[in-house]
Scaffold this active site. Structure first.
Site, PDB file in Angstrom:
ATOM      1  N   THR A 230       0.837  -1.198   0.000  1.00  9.03           N
ATOM      2  CA  THR A 230       0.000   0.000   0.000  1.00  9.03           C
ATOM      3  C   THR A 230       0.867   1.241   0.000  1.00  9.03           C
ATOM      4  OG1 THR A 230      -0.042   0.225   2.405  1.00  9.03           O
ATOM      5  CG2 THR A 230      -1.798  -1.096   1.398  1.00  9.03           C
ATOM      6  N   ASP A 231       0.301   2.352  -0.462  1.00 10.21           N
ATOM      7  CA  ASP A 231       0.853   3.635  -0.065  1.00 10.21           C
ATOM      8  C   ASP A 231       0.566   3.773   1.426  1.00 10.21           C
ATOM      9  OD1 ASP A 231       1.951   6.173  -0.023  1.00 10.21           O
ATOM     10  OD2 ASP A 231       0.851   6.872  -1.779  1.00 10.21           O
ATOM     11  N   TRP A 232       1.238   4.711   2.069  1.00 15.02           N
ATOM     12  CA  TRP A 232       1.176   4.787   3.531  1.00 15.02           C
ATOM     13  C   TRP A 232      -0.226   5.204   3.997  1.00 15.02           C
ATOM     14  CZ3 TRP A 232       5.177   2.852   1.803  1.00 15.02           C
ATOM     15  CH2 TRP A 232       6.299   2.517   2.566  1.00 15.02           C
TER      16      TRP A 232
END
Length: 777
Positions: A230-232
């Protein structure tokens, strides 16, 4: 390695397997000490290494270690040079080795749908072929050092507004031809170790849990071998994401999502084989990372490389005889950016450089006689007449003036989008005032995306340096003085006005649904299709010498689907220089909606004065294919194609026709210029846009109840929401009450942040937020 990983997994408990599927902290993957599995570090860095030396916070509020700040992607794409991108990636990889970072998070490969996107400085191009080629070269460079990369943000993430919850409504053909192609090229040519999902939804499905995107397309069609993360803070439904092919959640949910996976396996709702598949991919990356031994890099060598790449990416937009500068005359060097350059973008990619070179000092060191005037304030766009008067007095006494202007951090940043294409009013006022007292003015632009130039006809030279990294000043000086012949070419179109952009009416609005009504007509494709004048076209750039093109030869074999275009290029001038040979392909009589031509090949070639070289550009089936929504695959339409060898998208030098065998196509859904372009503006209705879709139109369903995906703004509009969350929001705001670019970014993001995002920033545990939501509903 496969046998070793299989052995490790056989010894792991269910909880240990699950633990590997989320981060240990902001920047580390978890290890398992009893099994000899080490933790490894990942960190930001599309144009340099941003490893935080203190407590990690993702956004860079804490200091990071010193590293080489290379030119940003907007800059390097303008170099059109695969070798430079490889060398830059290799250097960043070397810095990762020294700092014991295993995976660097980049490159950013999203398409520049609008010049307003606040993060465009971090992306390569409006064209998917160019973006893909640049990405692949960079990835191969980094990974040549045994360091992994994370190709991002996958996919259709083209604005900062509400990026954590927005829904990119895009038709299948546009998604395939424009928004996925660059990622496809990078995956197939470079096999990045990891790929990072974007925050947004695509046709109402979050990217991180999109089975079609991650399993069918990425792994099934493209053959991706790495892990997906994932992106953060992008995770929505954890078990759904794991089943869809997303292995790693970053940073961590504090055990909240891990518990969901354990429960799903134990209750038989998810097969443990799905978890084992994810753990296998995670362990593969961890074990590959352990093969690299620490060694130091040469800081000076990397700085010089940053300077070289920056100089070779600068685009000369206008030159009415003032450039190169003459050491025998005097100049006024004006503008605060000359002394303190803007050399990188704002946000999570911000590098802490070893040293920064300004153009003023560099010009003086190169023997240019000059006096300096500030011209404007760096932290304000207010016009201060006394500062402009000082600048005009300085300019009036000189033979020529060089003005450094552009966009400050507050105008373009991760976290928010631009609202207009204007430079600060004090920059424009300065240029106009100086041009009135000195006829010999050159403007050097430091910015990460297109700007309007109301003073364009009043100056003799315009040099676009974009954001040139820590050596931006010396790189600009080398081009201005002629030590380096400019060879950059625009990787994006500079429009005449914001209203001319095809997504003007459908970009970064308040609604969560972002309708990509322009479909495949992005950037130069649209401007050419609708015959719209532009300020500067895609692929454009001048040189201090002249190049000619001759002898175009086309070879093509229908059976193998391979071929080439050869052309002879000559340097007719007195200076050595590099030309970017561009190949465009179009089909004048087509049953499919198409742009008049599309970039399908390019090569940068260096030529000494009077030297001639043959450039060979390769062709394959995709050079002629479009995405057939009826077949859900790539198809060549039978018929005649036009091949153009060009110096820009609007400077065709040679043309050849080629008959290509393919499928006879019946008329497909399409726009007609007369129907969707009104008074020179793209104006497509939802009903017209719906023609491009099969089935139900994928917009956000109406929700009356508050959920984890409800935004802070939506929640605070309800009295119950204010009672439950106002204190938490105020606490968050207090953390970011400063006026630097990062604090401005965070405040801009807050109102569009989903409630689950508050957990990532430590305002409350996810379980507590869920309890508040339950009480509200």
């Amino acid at each position: 390695m496969k046998d070793k990983i299989k052995s490790i997994i056989s010894q792991m408990t269910l909880e240990e397997k699950v633990s590997l599927c989320s981060g240990k902290d902001f920047w580390h993957l978890k290890g398992i000490e009893r099994l000899g599995i080490p933790k490894i570090m990942v960190t930001d860095g599309p144009h340099g290494l941003r490893k935080q030396s203190g407590e990690a916070d993702h956004l860079g509020l804490n200091q990071s270690v010193r590293a080489t700040c290379f030119p940003t992607a907007a800059t390097t794409a303008s170099g059109w040079d695969r070798e430079n991108l490889f060398d830059m990636g290799k250097a960043i990889g070397e810095e990762c080795v020294q700092e014991q970072v295993s995976v660097v998070l980049g490159p950013g490969t999203n398409i520049k749908r609008s010049p307003l996107c606040g993060r465009n400085f971090e992306y390569f191009s409006e064209d998917p072929f160019l973006a893909g080629e640049m990405s692949a070269a960079w990835i191969n460079g980094v990974q040549s050092q045994g360091i992994g990369t994370s190709l991002k943000h996958f996919a259709a993430n083209n604005q900062e507004k509400a990026r954590l919850v927005s829904n990119s409504v895009v038709d299948e053909r546009a998604l395939r031809e424009i928004y996925l192609t660059a990622f496809e090229i990078a995956v197939k040519q470079a096999q990045p170790w990891t790929l990072m999902c974007s925050y947004n939804r695509i046709n109402n499905v979050y990217s991180c849990e999109n089975q079609w995107l991650l399993n069918d397309v990425l792994r099934g069609e493209w053959g991706f071998q790495g892990l997906v993360m994932t992106d953060w803070g992008a995770m929505n439904e954890r078990t759904k994401a794991l089943e869809a092919g997303l292995e790693l959640e970053m940073p961590s949910s504090g055990g909240y999502n891990d518990k969901k996976i354990v429960e799903a396996v134990r209750e038989g709702k998810m097969k443990e084989a799905v978890l084992d598949r994810a753990v296998t991919r995670i362990l593969t990356v961890i074990l590959k990372a352990q093969e690299v031994k620490k060694k130091n890099y040469d800081k000076d060598q990397h700085h010089n490389l940053a300077q070289k790449i920056g100089a070779e990416s600068i685009v000369l937009l206008k030159n009415d005889g003032m450039l190169p500068l003459n050491k025998d005359v005097s100049y006024a060097v004006i503008g605060a950016f000359a002394e303190k350059p803007r050399y990188q973008g704002a946000g999570s990619s911000k590098i802490n450089p070893h040293r920064v070179e300004g153009a003023l000092e560099a010009l003086r060191n190169m023997g240019i006689k000059c006096e300096y005037a500030q011209g404007y304030e760096l932290c304000s766009d207010e016009i201060r007449q006394e500062i402009i008067d000082e600048a005009t007095e300085c300019a009036a006494k000189a033979d020529g003036a060089v003005i450094f202007a552009g966009l400050p951090d507050s105008y373009e940043s991760e976290g928010f989008d631009r609202s207009h294409l204007d430079m600060p009013k004090n920059h424009n006022a300065l240029i106009e005032a100086v041009a009135k007292v000195n006829p010999n003015v050159t403007v050097v632009l430091q910015c990460g995306s297109p700007v309007l130039m109301p003073w364009k006809d009043d100056v003799k030279g315009i040099v676009l340096s974009y954001l040139g990294g820590e050596a931006a000043g010396s790189a600009s000086a080398k081009v201005l003085t002629g030590e380096v012949n400019p060879s950059g070419r625009l990787a994006e179109t500079f429009p005449m006005s914001l209203e001319d952009t095809p997504c003007y009416n459908n970009f970064a609005k308040e609604a969560k649904d972002v309708e990509y009504r322009e479909s495949i007509l992005v950037g130069y494709r649209y401007y050419d299709w609708a015959d719209i004048p532009v300020l500067y076209p895609f692929g454009y750039g001048l040189s201090y010498t002249d190049f000619s093109y001759e002898g175009m030869q086309v070879e093509w074999d229908d059976d193998s689907g391979t071929g080439s275009v050869k052309v002879t290029v000559s340097n007719k001038g007195k200076r050595a220089g590099s030309e970017v040979v561009q190949l465009y392909i179009g089909k004048e009589c087509s049953s499919v909606m198409r742009a008049p031509k599309e970039l399908k090949g390019f090569q940068k070639v260096f030529l000494n004065p009077q030297e001639t070289k043959t450039v060979k550009l390769m062709l394959d089936k995709r050079s002629f294919s479009y995405y057939d929504i009826e077949e859900h695959g790539w198809t060549i339409e039978d018929g005649n194609y036009q091949l153009y060898v060009a110096a820009s998208s609007r400077d065709m030098r040679l043309k050849a026709d080629l008959k290509v065998k393919g499928k006879v196509i019946m008329r497909s859904p399409e726009y007609k210029v007369t129907d969707v372009v009104k008074n020179g503006r793209f104006s497509c209705s939802r009903e017209q846009f719906k023609m491009l879709f099969e089935g139900e139109f994928p917009i956000t369903p109406q929700m009356d109840k508050i959920s984890l995906n409800s935004t802070v703004q939506e929640v605070l509009e309800k009295e119950a929401g204010r009672k439950s969350f106002q204190e938490m929001v105020d606490r968050f705001n207090k953390k970011f009450d400063g006026e630097d670019d990062l604090n401005i970014m965070m405040r801009a993001m807050l109102k569009d942040m989903p409630l689950r995002g508050l957990a990532m920033f430590g305002e409350a545990a996810m379980g507590d937020i869920e309890k508040k939501i339950k009480d509200m509903n």
